[in-house]
Design an enzyme around this catalytic site. Structure first.
Site, PDB file in Angstrom:
ATOM      1  N   PHE A 234      46.052  47.337  45.049  1.00  0.00           N
ATOM      2  CA  PHE A 234      45.768  46.310  46.047  1.00  0.00           C
ATOM      3  C   PHE A 234      45.829  44.902  45.471  1.00  0.00           C
ATOM      4  O   PHE A 234      46.206  43.960  46.161  1.00  0.00           O
ATOM      5  CB  PHE A 234      44.384  46.548  46.678  1.00  0.00           C
ATOM      6  CG  PHE A 234      44.263  47.884  47.340  1.00  0.00           C
ATOM      7  CD1 PHE A 234      44.993  48.174  48.475  1.00  0.00           C
ATOM      8  CD2 PHE A 234      43.444  48.863  46.819  1.00  0.00           C
ATOM      9  CE1 PHE A 234      44.914  49.413  49.085  1.00  0.00           C
ATOM     10  CE2 PHE A 234      43.341  50.106  47.421  1.00  0.00           C
ATOM     11  CZ  PHE A 234      44.082  50.392  48.564  1.00  0.00           C
ATOM     12  N   HIS A 235      45.463  44.754  44.209  1.00  0.00           N
ATOM     13  CA  HIS A 235      45.350  43.434  43.608  1.00  0.00           C
ATOM     14  C   HIS A 235      46.489  43.107  42.651  1.00  0.00           C
ATOM     15  O   HIS A 235      46.433  42.103  41.956  1.00  0.00           O
ATOM     16  CB  HIS A 235      44.003  43.309  42.889  1.00  0.00           C
ATOM     17  CG  HIS A 235      42.831  43.486  43.794  1.00  0.00           C
ATOM     18  ND1 HIS A 235      42.478  42.560  44.752  1.00  0.00           N
ATOM     19  CD2 HIS A 235      41.944  44.503  43.908  1.00  0.00           C
ATOM     20  CE1 HIS A 235      41.408  42.983  45.411  1.00  0.00           C
ATOM     21  NE2 HIS A 235      41.074  44.171  44.924  1.00  0.00           N
ATOM     22  N   SER A 236      47.501  43.945  42.622  1.00  0.00           N
ATOM     23  CA  SER A 236      48.638  43.699  41.730  1.00  0.00           C
ATOM     24  C   SER A 236      49.953  43.656  42.496  1.00  0.00           C
ATOM     25  O   SER A 236      51.015  43.868  41.915  1.00  0.00           O
ATOM     26  CB  SER A 236      48.706  44.782  40.645  1.00  0.00           C
ATOM     27  OG  SER A 236      47.559  44.776  39.840  1.00  0.00           O
TER      28      SER A 236
END
Length: 220
Positions: free
Chosen positions: A39-41
């Protein structure tokens, strides 16, 4: 992705629908290399590059982050300012910043390394990986030009085609997935504008068509 509707269905289309300017700048972190997981990459730039009416900026240096942010603020269009997380705390990127009057220009690429044997076209954190690769190639007598796009929409077609004509070999590098990534668009533009200058097929280095895993070993 949570702001996708507001950006693509409202901000990007207001000027086309009724002439209203939407002079906003949306800063957002992106990219991997820090173990942030699926989700954060994410590399989300192409969702917005494919949206007419939004400009997309991806700086690779602290100086560019400053002067291009100032240019984005002055631009009457909505601008998505993609900041790669792995560059936030990189000690090697510390530098003296331009003065208060310095303002960049959206849509202008920068040559980070001169060379005429191979053109490496890239942006964001991959600029630094490409520079490392170019130094390795130089040990074998191959001089690679590294072109930092800086702005993904609009693209600097003149710089891309000029690098192709000078080097005659092109490698496009980005952290985004291979399918649907910017490399395909750049390849098409080169084929349309400088095909006769190519001595070999255009190649690309990109991520696999899969979410970025949490495990750093798998991400690497």
């Amino acid at each position: 992705s949570c702001g996708f509707d507001l950006l693509t269905n409202f901000a990007a289309k207001c000027h086309y629908r009724w002439g209203a300017a939407v002079p906003i700048v949306v800063r957002g972190p992106g990219g991997g290399l820090v173990g942030g997981g699926p989700f954060h990459s994410q590399s989300v730039e192409m969702y917005f590059v494919n949206t007419p009416g939004i400009k997309v900026v991806a700086p690779s240096t602290a100086s560019d982050a400053k002067i291009l942010l100032k240019a984005a603020i002055r631009d009457p269009n909505p601008v998505l300012f993609m900041e790669h997380k792995a560059l936030y705390r990189a000690p090697s990127l510390r530098e003296d910043l331009p003065g208060p009057d310095a303002v960049g220009e959206l849509g202008k690429a920068a040559i980070r390394r001169a060379g005429d044997d191979l053109a490496i076209i890239t942006y964001g954190a991959m600029v630094h990986r490409s520079l490392e690769a170019a130094e390795q190639l130089a040990k074998d007598g191959i001089e690679a030009r590294v072109l930092d796009l800086r702005t993904l929409s609009p693209l600097d077609d003149a710089a891309i085609l000029d690098a192709t004509r000078v080097c005659s070999r092109v490698l496009i590098v980005h952290e985004d997935t291979r399918t649907g990534g910017l490399a395909g668009e750049i390849t098409s533009r080169i084929n349309e504008g400088a095909f006769e200058w190519l001595d070999a097929p255009i190649m690309r280095v990109a991520a696999a068509d899969t979410p970025v895993p949490y495990a750093k070993g798998l991400e690497a």
